[in-house]
Design a protein around this motif. Structure first.
Motif, short mmCIF file in Angstrom:
data_model
loop_
_atom_site.label_atom_id
_atom_site.label_comp_id
_atom_site.label_asym_id
_atom_site.label_seq_id
_atom_site.Cartn_x
_atom_site.Cartn_y
_atom_site.Cartn_z
N ILE A 51 46.75 37.19 24.56
CA ILE A 51 45.46 37.16 23.87
C ILE A 51 44.83 35.79 24.10
N LEU A 52 43.56 35.81 24.52
CA LEU A 52 42.87 34.59 24.91
C LEU A 52 41.63 34.32 24.07
N SER A 53 41.33 33.06 23.90
CA SER A 53 40.05 32.62 23.36
C SER A 53 39.34 31.90 24.51
N ILE A 54 38.14 32.36 24.84
CA ILE A 54 37.40 31.78 25.95
C ILE A 54 36.21 31.02 25.40
N SER A 55 36.14 29.74 25.72
CA SER A 55 35.07 28.89 25.22
C SER A 55 33.71 29.45 25.64
N GLY A 56 32.80 29.53 24.67
CA GLY A 56 31.45 30.02 24.96
C GLY A 56 31.30 31.53 24.87
N LYS A 57 32.41 32.22 24.63
CA LYS A 57 32.39 33.69 24.51
C LYS A 57 32.88 34.06 23.11
N PRO A 58 32.21 35.02 22.46
CA PRO A 58 32.62 35.40 21.11
C PRO A 58 33.89 36.24 21.10
N GLY A 59 34.65 36.16 20.03
CA GLY A 59 35.82 37.02 19.86
C GLY A 59 37.01 36.60 20.68
N LEU A 60 37.92 37.56 20.85
CA LEU A 60 39.15 37.34 21.60
C LEU A 60 39.21 38.30 22.77
N TYR A 61 40.05 37.96 23.74
CA TYR A 61 40.18 38.76 24.97
C TYR A 61 41.64 39.02 25.27
N LYS A 62 41.88 40.17 25.87
CA LYS A 62 43.22 40.54 26.31
C LYS A 62 43.29 40.28 27.81
N LEU A 63 44.30 39.54 28.24
CA LEU A 63 44.50 39.26 29.66
C LEU A 63 44.95 40.54 30.36
N LEU A 64 44.20 40.94 31.39
CA LEU A 64 44.55 42.15 32.13
C LEU A 64 45.28 41.84 33.42
N THR A 65 44.68 40.99 34.26
CA THR A 65 45.30 40.67 35.54
C THR A 65 44.77 39.35 36.07
N GLN A 66 45.55 38.74 36.95
CA GLN A 66 45.11 37.50 37.59
C GLN A 66 44.48 37.83 38.94
N THR A 67 43.51 37.01 39.33
CA THR A 67 42.88 37.14 40.63
C THR A 67 43.02 35.80 41.35
N ARG A 68 42.54 35.74 42.59
CA ARG A 68 42.61 34.47 43.33
C ARG A 68 41.78 33.38 42.66
N THR A 69 40.65 33.76 42.08
CA THR A 69 39.73 32.76 41.53
C THR A 69 39.79 32.64 40.01
#
Length: 140
Positions: free
Chosen positions: A6-24
């Protein structure tokens, strides 16, 4: 699902679930509306399992603060909302964590903790116990 996904991303409301990693960076899904977003490695991202709250003695992992809220609320949502005024939030947090450091934990931090707990509760993510492969248990 543990707090390590579970992630908190600065500048974005709420919380996020990490799904997958990409190159970038990585792809995350909002717990608020289920929308998927792409997040670059340059974004300021915090993993909830790495966040701690200052107390007078030590830094207490957010997981343990959530457990204390869960015990106080008997598994339900918080009795105050994140939109309550500063005094009510501080009184509530003092009931949950009597030895929190009032000089280093601001009302905005308490708002986030209350909001995050309620959001996780709404999503059915209520297992805040430490996983077996995590750090050594502090009770030992």
């Amino acid at each position: 699902m543990g707090l390590d996904k579970i992630l908190s991303i600065s500048g974005k409301p709420g919380l996020y679930k990490l799904l997958t990693q990409t190159r970038t960076g990585f792809v995350a899904e909002s717990l608020l509306d289920g929308k998927k977003i792409s997040v670059s490695l340059r974004s300021n991202v915090s993993v909830l399992s790495e966040i701690a709250i200052y107390t007078l003695d030590e830094e207490l992992p957010l997981r343990e603060v959530f457990l204390k809220i869960q015990v106080k609320e008997k598994g339900g949502k918080t009795s105050v909302t994140h939109k309550a005024d500063k005094i009510k939030l501080e009184e509530y947090f003092f009931e949950v964590l009597p030895n929190y450091d009032e000089d280093r934990v601001y009302a905005s931090d308490i708002k986030k903790v209350v909001q995050w707990y309620n959001l996780l509760h709404d999503q059915g993510i209520t297992d805040f116990d430490e996983k077996k492969e995590g750090d050594a248990s502090e009770e030992e």
